[in-house]
Design a protein around this motif. Structure first.
Motif, short mmCIF file in Angstrom:
data_model
loop_
_atom_site.label_atom_id
_atom_site.label_comp_id
_atom_site.label_asym_id
_atom_site.label_seq_id
_atom_site.Cartn_x
_atom_site.Cartn_y
_atom_site.Cartn_z
N UNK A 100 0.80 -1.21 0.00
CA UNK A 100 0.00 0.00 0.00
C UNK A 100 0.84 1.26 0.00
N UNK A 102 2.24 3.39 -1.93
CA UNK A 102 1.87 4.61 -2.64
C UNK A 102 0.68 5.32 -2.02
N UNK A 103 -0.17 4.58 -1.33
CA UNK A 103 -1.36 5.18 -0.76
C UNK A 103 -1.15 5.54 0.70
N UNK A 105 -0.14 6.80 4.27
CA UNK A 105 0.39 8.05 4.79
C UNK A 105 1.70 7.89 5.52
N UNK A 135 -10.27 -2.03 6.03
CA UNK A 135 -9.20 -1.06 5.77
C UNK A 135 -9.49 0.32 6.33
N UNK A 136 -10.76 0.60 6.63
CA UNK A 136 -11.08 1.94 7.14
C UNK A 136 -11.95 1.81 8.37
N UNK A 146 -6.37 0.74 9.92
CA UNK A 146 -6.32 -0.12 8.73
C UNK A 146 -5.81 -1.47 9.19
N UNK A 211 -4.98 12.43 7.36
CA UNK A 211 -5.13 11.38 6.37
C UNK A 211 -5.09 11.97 4.95
N UNK A 212 -4.13 11.53 4.16
CA UNK A 212 -3.98 11.90 2.74
C UNK A 212 -3.78 13.41 2.56
N UNK A 214 -0.77 15.10 3.02
CA UNK A 214 0.54 15.45 2.45
C UNK A 214 1.43 14.23 2.49
N UNK A 215 2.44 14.22 1.64
CA UNK A 215 3.47 13.20 1.72
C UNK A 215 4.51 13.69 2.72
N UNK A 217 7.59 13.39 3.13
CA UNK A 217 8.90 13.94 2.72
C UNK A 217 8.76 15.34 2.15
N UNK A 218 7.55 15.79 1.92
CA UNK A 218 7.36 17.17 1.48
C UNK A 218 7.20 18.13 2.64
N UNK A 241 4.95 23.07 1.77
CA UNK A 241 5.25 24.13 0.79
C UNK A 241 5.35 25.51 1.44
#
Lengths: 488, 174, 338
Positions: A100, A102-103, A105, A135-136, A146, A211-212, A214-215, A217-218, A241
C-alpha cells in the motif's frame, strides 16, 4: 553502569534498560517494531534479534528488547545468524502486509518500509492471498485503523496501558486472525489518542486530520514548543510548501513531555493556517467600517507615540497576551517602564482539560516567564476596568483581543485610545491603531513553562507579507516613546 | 608543436575561375534536386513510441477515475519541480486519489523520470509534442488537461514494459 | 501636352517596374537560396509565397524606429535615401526599348536620352557609396564605421575597372550615348560587345559584383566580422530603404551590363523588332544577370579583405588598362572601321 562488548567495542550500558537501549545509545541501529522506549517491552515482533554470548556459553540469537544487560556480555548485532533471523522475521511480517506504500500516509517515515528496503528481499515468495480485513475502521474522532497494514506489535495497546493507564485497545482473535479491537467496538476516548499514530510503526493507525493531506517527505519540519497550556511540550511543526501547517507531533523531551502530547495541543494548528489575518497596519478611530491596512507601519507607530504623549503617565495601560515570549516581554516591560506604567498580562481562567499526565489546565504558555519579568496577571474583567479608566492603552500579542473578550472591549468608552497589536483588525469604539503580529508558528523566542523549563519556539513558516516580527514592532515603539520621555 | 605545411596550389587552383565555374554548376544542379523541407504543421513530425512527449495521466478502464493515487513519487522524482500534487480520500477501493495534480509545462523538461517513478502506471510520456499558449497560467496543466484514456497511451505503455521488463512487472497491488 | 503625358507614363511605368522588380527580387533571392540548399523557401504568404515581399514591407513599417544615442541624426536619416536615390536616378537613361509610338506620340524606350549617358551612369552610380559611408559613419557604432570604410575602399578600387571597361566600349562604339552603343551591337549576335571584347566583359561583370556590394565582395556587411556592417544600427523603413537601394543597384547594374555588352534591347538578327519584343529581350537578358547575382551569392564564399584589394589593384586594374590600350590601338588602326 554495566560494561558490555558491543560489536567488538567495550561500552557502558544502563542495567535498568533492555539491551536494545544500549545498542541504540551506541550507534548500533538495531531495528524495532514492538519496542518503544516509553512502553513496556514485550518482544512480540522479534525484529530486534541480535547475537549474544554470555560467559562460556555458545553465542545465541535473542531479542534485544527483552534481554537484560549483564556484565561482560558480548553482543554482535551484525552476525550472520542475527541477520538471517531478522530477515526471516521480516518476511513473515510482510506476508500479510499490503503493498500500500503509494497510498499509505506512513510511507517515508515507516519503519517497516525502511527495514524492508535495507534488508528485505525484492519479491515475495508467498503464493497465498493476503489477509482481507477492514481497511477503514474508525476508532473515534481522531484515529482510523487499517487492519490489513497492522503487524500486531501491540504498541498502541501498551500505550493506553502504560501511559494513560486507561486501557482501551486489545489484540483480539487468535493466530493469523488476530486484529486490534476496542472493547465492544466503542470509540476511543481521552485527550491522548493522537499519540497512537506516532507510536504505530506502520501505517495502521493514522490521524483523521492528517489522512492523505501530504506526503511526509514534502513536510518541512521545525522544532518548536506547544502553546496550548503552561506545560509547553516540545513539538515538531511540519509545514507543507512553506505555507500550511499540516501536522504537529510531539518531540522527545525527557524533562517535559517524554514522547507524548495531548490532542488539544496536537490539533490546535489550524488556527495558524487562517488566511483571514491582519497583514500590515491601520490607523483608525474605532470605525465600524474596516480601514484598509497599509504595508508601511510608520503611520501606525507614530500614532501610538502621539496618543501616549498626550496621555498622563499613570493612565497608560500596557496589557500583553500570555503568548508573548520572554524576549518580547522584556521589550514590553521597557515600554511600560518608559511610561512609568505597570506591565500586565491577561490571565484567562483555568480550563477543565487538566489531567494527571501533561495538560496543566492553564492556557498561558508563558505565565511563569512573564511573572519572572515583573508582569502582573489580571483577569479579563480587571483588564477591562483598567482600560476603561485609562487615557491610552496598548494591547500586545496574538489572541489578546479574544482573551479580553469582544463585549468587554466594546464597552470600553471611546475616551480611551487603544492600540492593538493582534492578528486581526481591532474593531471596537476605543481602538485607534491595529498592527498585525505573527502567530507563534511564525516567530522565534522562548517560553518558560510551569516548571521553569525553557522552551524555544521557532518560525515554522514565513509570516504573511506586511507582518514583521513582534520584537521589531516593539523596538520601534520603544524608540519612539523613549524619545518622547527625553523630550519631556 | 606540429607544423603543418600548407599545400601548394596548382595553377588551375590558383586561377580560381575554373573552381568558380565548378561550384556554380554544382549549385545550379542543386536548384532542381528534390527538396527535403518538411511542411511542419501540415505534415507533422514522425512520432514513435520512443519519443518522450509531454507527460499525461492515464484513466482507469472505467474511463472516469485516474489511475493515480497521488503517492507523490513523480513529484519527488521530478528534477525540475514541475509537479504539484495534493491528495484526498475517496470511497473507492483504492482509498486515495489526487485532488490537485498540476504539471507546470513551462518547467517540465520531458525527462520521463515521473514515468519511471510511477508505481501505478498512472503517468506516461504521450506522443503530444505541441506546447504553446498565450499566458503562463494556461501552461500549468491540471487534471482536466492531463487525463487521457489508456488507449491513447497504449503504444508507449507497451514500449515501456518492453524496455523495462528486466526489473519491473505490471503492478500487482492487492 | 500629350508628349508630357507620355513621358509621365514612361516614368511611372519604369519606376514602378523597377521597384516592383526589386520587391520580387527579394523573394527570388530567398527562393533561389532555398532551392540551392534543398529547401522550399517562403511559401506561406500568397500562392508560392508571392505576397511575401508585401508581408515584409508591412513588417518593416510596423517595426520600431531606432536612432542610436550619439548618432548624427541628420546624416543618419539622410543615408538610406542617399543609398536608394542614385540607383533609381541611373535608371533614367537606360534604354529599355528602341523607338516606339505611344498614343500617337513618337518616343523612345527610356525616360531620357542624353549624349553623355554612359558617363551619366557612372557619375550618378558613384554617388551610391555615399549612402553606405554616411550610414556607417553617422551610426556612432564601430561595426558600422568599419563597414562604411571598407565599402569606400572597395568602391574606389573597383570603380576604376568598371570605368575602364565602359571606356573601351565607348572608344569602340565611338559614342557615349547608350542608344548609340546599343545600335553598334545590332544585327548578328557576334556583334555584341560580350563577344567583341570578352576581357572587358569579364572584368566588368566582376566589378559589378564589387560595385553592388554583393557576394563574394560584400565587405560592407560581412556578418561574421561586423554584425551587419554599415546598417547594423538601422531598423524599420530606414533599413528597408537600404535594402531597396541594394536591390535597385543590382537591377541597374544588370541592365547596364545588358546594355553595354549584350546588345541591350536588340534582338539578334532582327533589327526592326517591335518595341514590345525588344523590351522582352531586354528583360530576358537582364534577368539572366539578376539570376547570376543570386547564383553567385549562394555559391561562393566571401573573400578576405586583402585578397579583395590585391585582386582589384593588382589584377583587374592592369588588365583593364591593357584592355583599353589594346582596343584603343585597334580602333585607331581602324580595326572596327565603320
Amino acid at each position: 553502569m554495566t560494561r558490555i562488548i558491543l560489536n567488538g567495542r567495550e561500552v557502558e550500558a544502563d542495567p535498568k534498560q533492555p539491551l536494545i537501549h544500549a545498542c541504540h545509545t551506541h550507534d548500533s541501529d538495531v531495528p524495532m517494531y514492538c519496542y518503544h522506549p516509553g512502553l513496556t517491552p514485550v518482544g512480540s515482533c522479534r525484529i530486534c534479534q541480535v547475537e549474544v554470548k554470555i560467559g562460556e556459553m555458545p553465542p545465541r540469537v535473542v531479542v534485544a528488547c527483552r534481554t537484560p544487560v549483564t556484565e561482560g556480555m558480548i553482543v554482535n548485532t551484525e552476525a550472520p545468524g542475527a541477520h538471517d533471523a531478522r530477515r526471516q522475521c521480516l518476511e513473515f511480517l510482510l506476508k500479510n502486509h499490503p503493498l500500500d506504500c503509494p497510498i499509505c500516509d506512513k510511507a517515508g517515515e515507516c519503519d517497516l518500509q525502511d527495514y524492508s528496503f535495507n534488508e528485505g528481499q525484492g519479491e515475495g515468495r508467498s503464493v497465498e492471498p493476503r489477509r482481507q480485513l477492514e481497511k477503514r475502521k474508525s476508532l473515534g474522532d481522531v484515529i482510523v485503523l487499517d487492519q490489513e497494514r497492522c503487524i500486531l506489535c501491540s504498541r498502541c495497546v501498551r500505550f493506553f496501558e502504560d501511559v494513560t493507564k486507561k486501557p482501551q485497545l486489545t489484540v483480539a482473535g487468535l493466530g493469523s486472525r488476530s486484529t486490534i479491537e476496542t472493547f465492544m467496538d466503542r470509540p476511543l476516548e481521552g485527550n491522548y489518542q493522537g499519540n497512537l499514530a506516532d507510536v504505530c510503526p506502520v501505517g495502521a493507525l493514522t490521524l483523521k486530520k492528517f489522512r492523505f493531506q501530504a506526503r511526509v517527505w514534502n513536510l518541512k519540519k521545525s522544532f518548536s514548543t506547544c502553546g496550548e497550556c503552561s506545560r509547553g511540550c516540545s513539538i515538531t511543526v511540519e509545514v507543507l510548501r512553506s505555507a500550511e501547517v499540516k501536522r504537529v507531533r510531539p518531540r522527545y523531551n525527557p524533562e517535559v513531555n517524554d514522547w507524548w502530547m495531548c490532542d488539544t495541543g496536537r490539533f490546535a494548528f489550524p488556527a495558524w493556517n487562517d488566511t483571514e489575518r491582519l497583514s500590515g497596519s491601520a490607523t483608525h478611530a474605532g470605525a465600524s467600517i474596516a480601514p484598509k491596512p497599509s504595508a508601511d507601519p510608520t503611520a501606525a507607530l507614530d500614532e501610538i507615540a502621539a496618543m501616549t504623549r498626550v496621555a498622563s503617565a499613570e493612565t497608560i495601560a500596557i496589557v500583553a497576551s500570555p503568548w508573548i515570549t520572554v524576549e518580547e516581554g522584556a521589550l514590553v516591560k521597557s515600554i511600560a517602564d518608559a511610561f512609568g506604567a505597570q506591565a500586565t498580562f491577561v490571565s484567562p481562567p483555568a480550563n477543565d482539560l487538566k489531567d494527571d499526565l501533561l495538560h496543566t489546565g492553564d492556557p498561558c504558555p508563558n505565565r511563569r516567564g512573564l511573572e519572572e519579568l515583573g508582569f502582573v496577571a489580571q483577569t479579563a474583567d480587571e483588564v477591562a476596568t483598567l482600560l476603561g479608566g485609562s487615557e491610552a492603552g496598548i494591547l500586545i500579542g496574538e489572541r489578546v483581543g479574544s482573551l479580553i473578550g469582544a463585549e468587554r472591549l466594546a464597552a470600553v468608552p471611546s475616551t480611551s485610545r487603544i492600540a492593538v497589536l493582534d492578528t486581526e483588525l481591532a474593531l471596537f469604539p476605543a481602538a485607534c491603531v491595529s498592527i498585525g503580529v505573527p502567530t507563534s508558528a511564525e516567530r522565534t523566542g522562548t517560553w518558560v513553562n510551569v516548571d521553569g523549563k525553557r522552551g524555544r519556539i521557532s518560525a515554522a513558516k514565513p509570516a504573511p507579507t506586511g507582518v514583521t516580527a513582534l520584537t521589531h514592532t516593539l523596538e520601534a515603539i520603544l524608540a519612539r516613546v523613549a524619545r518622547v520621555g527625553v523630550d519631556g | 608543436m606540429v607544423i603543418v605545411k600548407r599545400k601548394e596550389l596548382s595553377l588551375r587552383e590558383r586561377l580560381y575561375l575554373p573552381e568558380v565555374v565548378r561550384a556554380l554548376s554544382f549549385t545550379f544542379r542543386a536548384l532542381f534536386k528534390r527538396k527535403i523541407t518538411r511542411q511542419y504543421p501540415e505534415e507533422g513530425l514522425p512520432v514513435t513510441e520512443v519519443t518522450r512527449g509531454q507527460p499525461r495521466l492515464t484513466l482507469l478502464e472505467d474511463g472516469e477515475n485516474l489511475a493515480c493515487v497521488s503517492c507523490g513519487l513523480c513529484e519527488a522524482a521530478c528534477p525540475a519541480y514541475a509537479i504539484t500534487i495534493d491528495g484526498q480520500e475517496t470511497d473507492r477501493f483504492i482509498e486515495r486519489e489526487p485532488e490537485r495534480f498540476e504539471i507546470d509545462m513551462l518547467r517540465c523538461i520531458l525527462c520521463g523520470f515521473c514515468e519511471e517513478a510511477c508505481p501505478k502506471d498512472a503517468i506516461f510520456m504521450s506522443d503530444e509534442l505541441e506546447l504553446a499558449d498565450f499566458t503562463r497560467e494556461a501552461l500549468i496543466y491540471d487534471i482536466d488537461k492531463l487525463k487521457r484514456p489508456k488507449a491513447a497511451l497504449q503504444k508507449r505503455i507497451d514500449y515501456f514494459y518492453k524496455v523495462n521488463d528486466r526489473w519491473r512487472k505490471p503492478s500487482s497491488t492487492s | 501636352m500629350e508628349d508630357f503625358l507620355v513621358i509621365l507614363l514612361k516614368v511611372a511605368a519604369i519606376y514602378g517596374g523597377v521597384i516592383g522588380t526589386a520587391a520580387l527580387y527579394t523573394l527570388a533571392e530567398r527562393k533561389v537560396a532555398a532551392w540551392i540548399q534543398y529547401r522550399i523557401g517562403p511559401n506561406r504568404v500568397g500562392p508560392w509565397g508571392l505576397l511575401q515581399p508585401l508581408a515584409d514591407g508591412v513588417k518593416f513599417i510596423f517595426k520600431e524606429e531606432l536612432v542610436p544615442a550619439g548618432a548624427n541624426k541628420l546624416l543618419f536619416r539622410l543615408a538610406p535615401m542617399m543609398s536608394a536615390v542614385p540607383a533609381m536616378l541611373t535608371i533614367a537613361v537606360v534604354p529599355f526599348a528602341g523607338d516606339m509610338t505611344l498614343f500617337g506620340v513618337d518616343t523612345f524606350g527610356a525616360i531620357a536620352k542624353i549624349d553623355m549617358s554612359a558617363f551619366y551612369v557612372v557619375a550618378i552610380g558613384g554617388l551610391g557609396v555615399y549612402g553606405i559611408i554616411l550610414g556607417g559613419w553617422s551610426s556612432n557604432s564601430k561595426y558600422s564605421l568599419m563597414g562604411g570604410l571598407r565599402a569606400s575602399a572597395q568602391m574606389v578600387s573597383y570603380e576604376l575597372s568598371l570605368l575602364l571597361g565602359i571606356l573601351s566600349i565607348v572608344v569602340v562604339s565611338g559614342s557615349a550615348d547608350l542608344y548609340d552603343i546599343v545600335d553598334a551591337q545590332s544585327g548578328a549576335i557576334w556583334r555584341w560587345n560580350a563577344f567583341q571584347q570578352p576581357l572587358a566583359f569579364g572584368l566588368f561583370v566582376i566589378a559589378t559584383f564589387a560595385e553592388t556590394n554583393r557576394h563574394p565582395f560584400d565587405f560592407a556587411e560581412c556578418e561574421p566580422e561586423l554584425v551587419a556592417g554599415f546598417h547594423t544600427e538601422y531598423s524599420s523603413m530606414k533599413f528597408a530603404l537600404f535594402f531597396l537601394g541594394e536591390y535597385c543597384a543590382m537591377i541597374v547594374m544588370a541592365s547596364l551590363t545588358t546594355t553595354f555588352f549584350l546588345g541591350g534591347f536588340e534582338v539578334p538578327f532582327w533589327a526592326d523588332a517591335p518595341w514590345v519584343i525588344q523590351l522582352a529581350a531586354f528583360g530576358a537578358k537582364t534577368a539572366f544577370f539578376l539570376f547570376l547575382f543570386l547564383w553567385v551569392r549562394w555559391t561562393l564564399p566571401r573573400f578576405r579583405f586583402d585578397q579583395l584589394m590585391s585582386l582589384g589593384w593588382k589584377v583587374m586594374l592592369p588588365l583593364s588598362l591593357l584592355n583599353v590600350f589594346l582596343y584603343g590601338a585597334l580602333t585607331s588602326f581602324g580595326a572596327f572601321g565603320d
